[in-house]
Design a protein around this motif. Structure first.
Motif, short mmCIF file in Angstrom:
data_model
loop_
_atom_site.label_atom_id
_atom_site.label_comp_id
_atom_site.label_asym_id
_atom_site.label_seq_id
_atom_site.Cartn_x
_atom_site.Cartn_y
_atom_site.Cartn_z
N THR A 111 -0.88 -2.71 -3.26
CA THR A 111 -1.20 -2.73 -2.54
C THR A 111 -0.81 -3.74 -1.20
O THR A 111 -0.08 -4.34 -0.20
N LEU A 112 -2.26 -4.83 -2.04
CA LEU A 112 -2.32 -6.20 -1.83
C LEU A 112 -1.08 -7.09 -2.04
O LEU A 112 0.19 -7.73 -1.00
N LEU A 113 -0.19 -6.72 -3.06
CA LEU A 113 1.20 -7.59 -3.29
C LEU A 113 1.63 -7.38 -2.17
O LEU A 113 3.05 -8.13 -2.35
N ALA A 114 2.35 -6.12 -1.89
CA ALA A 114 3.09 -5.77 -0.82
C ALA A 114 2.92 -6.33 0.36
O ALA A 114 4.57 -6.61 1.01
N GLY A 115 2.74 -7.16 0.47
CA GLY A 115 2.42 -8.23 1.82
C GLY A 115 1.96 -7.60 3.39
O GLY A 115 2.65 -8.35 3.76
N ALA A 116 2.07 -5.97 3.24
CA ALA A 116 1.67 -5.44 4.49
C ALA A 116 1.04 -6.45 5.58
O ALA A 116 -0.05 -5.91 5.25
N PRO A 117 1.15 -6.23 7.01
CA PRO A 117 -0.06 -6.26 7.67
C PRO A 117 -0.65 -5.50 8.02
O PRO A 117 -2.13 -5.91 7.89
N VAL A 118 -0.56 -4.22 7.58
CA VAL A 118 -1.25 -2.50 7.52
C VAL A 118 -1.50 -2.18 6.19
O VAL A 118 -0.54 -1.82 6.08
N ARG A 119 -2.43 -2.20 5.82
CA ARG A 119 -2.35 -1.66 4.59
C ARG A 119 -4.19 -0.21 4.87
O ARG A 119 -4.97 -0.73 4.50
N VAL A 120 -3.18 0.78 4.95
CA VAL A 120 -4.03 2.08 4.76
C VAL A 120 -4.74 3.21 3.28
O VAL A 120 -3.51 3.25 2.85
#
Length: 358
Positions: A111-120
């Protein structure tokens, strides 16, 4: 919900395993496309289960991971290169949101590797591994009504949308191609015209299995109650094949062991049987996903939490005071197996088939 100027919102679902859990998560695709028309939904999944999701029209792009392999060789150059390539692949998609509905350490890292600003992800009370909290920045608490695992997944993905899944008709979809459908059709064309029952005895924990005499009595009972029927046995490995060949031999004419089909071909075959019987195992969930009726038995696991839902499915929970214990070994294992009788399953099958005629 984040918005893009002129572009569809792009989200990533992180649900890497296992077969049954991925199937239980499929309704989130239907929900997201109804809640936000035009949305792009990608999925991150273990390579071993990639085929299950391939061709799904609700998924824009599939990403495969090999965490089971990577854990065995964490410091090898090939592992570092593969993880780096996956990171580039994920970040090139520029996700607005990532929904982690796996809830463990490995899914948190992805999830962190994906680099999205919002991680739910899940709040602490629903996590498999609390370390997952380090990688999400929006945690969704469970609600008392979210007992079934599918409802828990839907709770997470609906957190940022103004639409309730309870008002929607959510679907599942296992995409199969013409060759897979043809292979399944050619097989069933060889069978008698009567009802077709598929039985799957294999599962994971010892405390999820049923007992040999039960399967044999069930098979004989089906052939007696439904003249002209065929009892098919499926299997997942050669040890299971040897077991079910023994069952079929004891049942006699009318029972046969099928080949080990690829996952999608098995899905196509399951569409063409009248009912599937098994424990808490992937083929039962696969059958439910393609719309086939099921009767399933649960002992250590909880059928109310992870069994197929709806009027065309029946769940038999072991009538033991300690049922749903989630123990992988138990000194009362034999008693628990025998607490579910063949008549319980036969009666449930009769009820499901009778309802089909109404």
């Amino acid at each position: 919900m984040p918005e893009r100027d002129g572009d569809a919102v792009r989200v990533l679902i992180v649900k890497t395993s296992a077969l049954g859990d991925i199937i239980h998560a499929l309704p989130v695709l239907s929900y997201l496309h109804q809640a936000a028309p035009g949305i792009e939904v990608d999925w991150l999944v273990e390579e071993a289960f990639r085929d299950l999701l391939s061709g799904n029209p609700l998924i824009s792009e599939l990403h495969g991971v090999k965490t089971r392999v990577w854990r065995k060789r964490p410091f090898q150059r090939e592992t570092r290169q593969e993880i780096a390539a996956l990171t580039r692949q994920l970040r090139a998609r520029k996700y607005d949101l990532v929904f982690d509905i796996q809830g463990n350490l490995k899914s948190g890292i992805m999830t962190l590797l994906a680099g999205a600003p919002v991680r739910v992800g899940f709040a602490a009370d629903r996590l498999q591994e609390r370390a997952n909290l380090l990688f999400t920045n929006r945690r969704v608490p469970a609600q008392p009504q979210d007992y079934h695992i599918t409802d828990q997944y839907l709770r997470v993905v609906s957190a940022l949308f103004d639409a309730s899944s309870e008002t929607m008709e959510l679907t599942t979809d296992i995409a199969t191609d013409a060759a897979q459908e043809t292979a399944a059709e050619e097989f069933v064309a060889q069978l008698p015209a009567g009802k077709r029952f598929l039985l799957h005895q294999g599962t994971t924990w010892d405390t999820k299995y049923w007992y040999e005499a039960g399967w044999v009595e069930l098979g004989k009972g089906l052939l007696e109650r439904y003249p002209g029927a065929t009892v098919l046995f499926s299997w997942g490995n050669y040890a299971e094949r040897a077991v079910v060949c023994g069952y079929a031999a004891q049942i006699g004419p009318g029972a046969r062991v099928i080949e080990r089909y690829p996952l999608k071909t098995l899905a196509a075959l399951l569409k063409r049987v009248d009912l599937v019987v098994g424990g808490d195992t992937g083929p039962v969930h696969l059958a439910a996903a393609v719309g086939t009726r099921t009767v399933s038995l649960y002992r250590a696991s909880d059928g109310r939490r992870s069994g197929p839902r709806g009027g065309c499915h029946a769940i038999i929970q072991a009538p033991m005071p300690c049922t749903s214990c989630f123990r992988t070994r138990c000194e009362q294992d034999l008693e628990c197996r025998h607490s579910i009788t063949p008549n319980m399953l036969l009666n449930a099958i009769g009820t499901i088939l009778a309802a089909q005629k109404k």
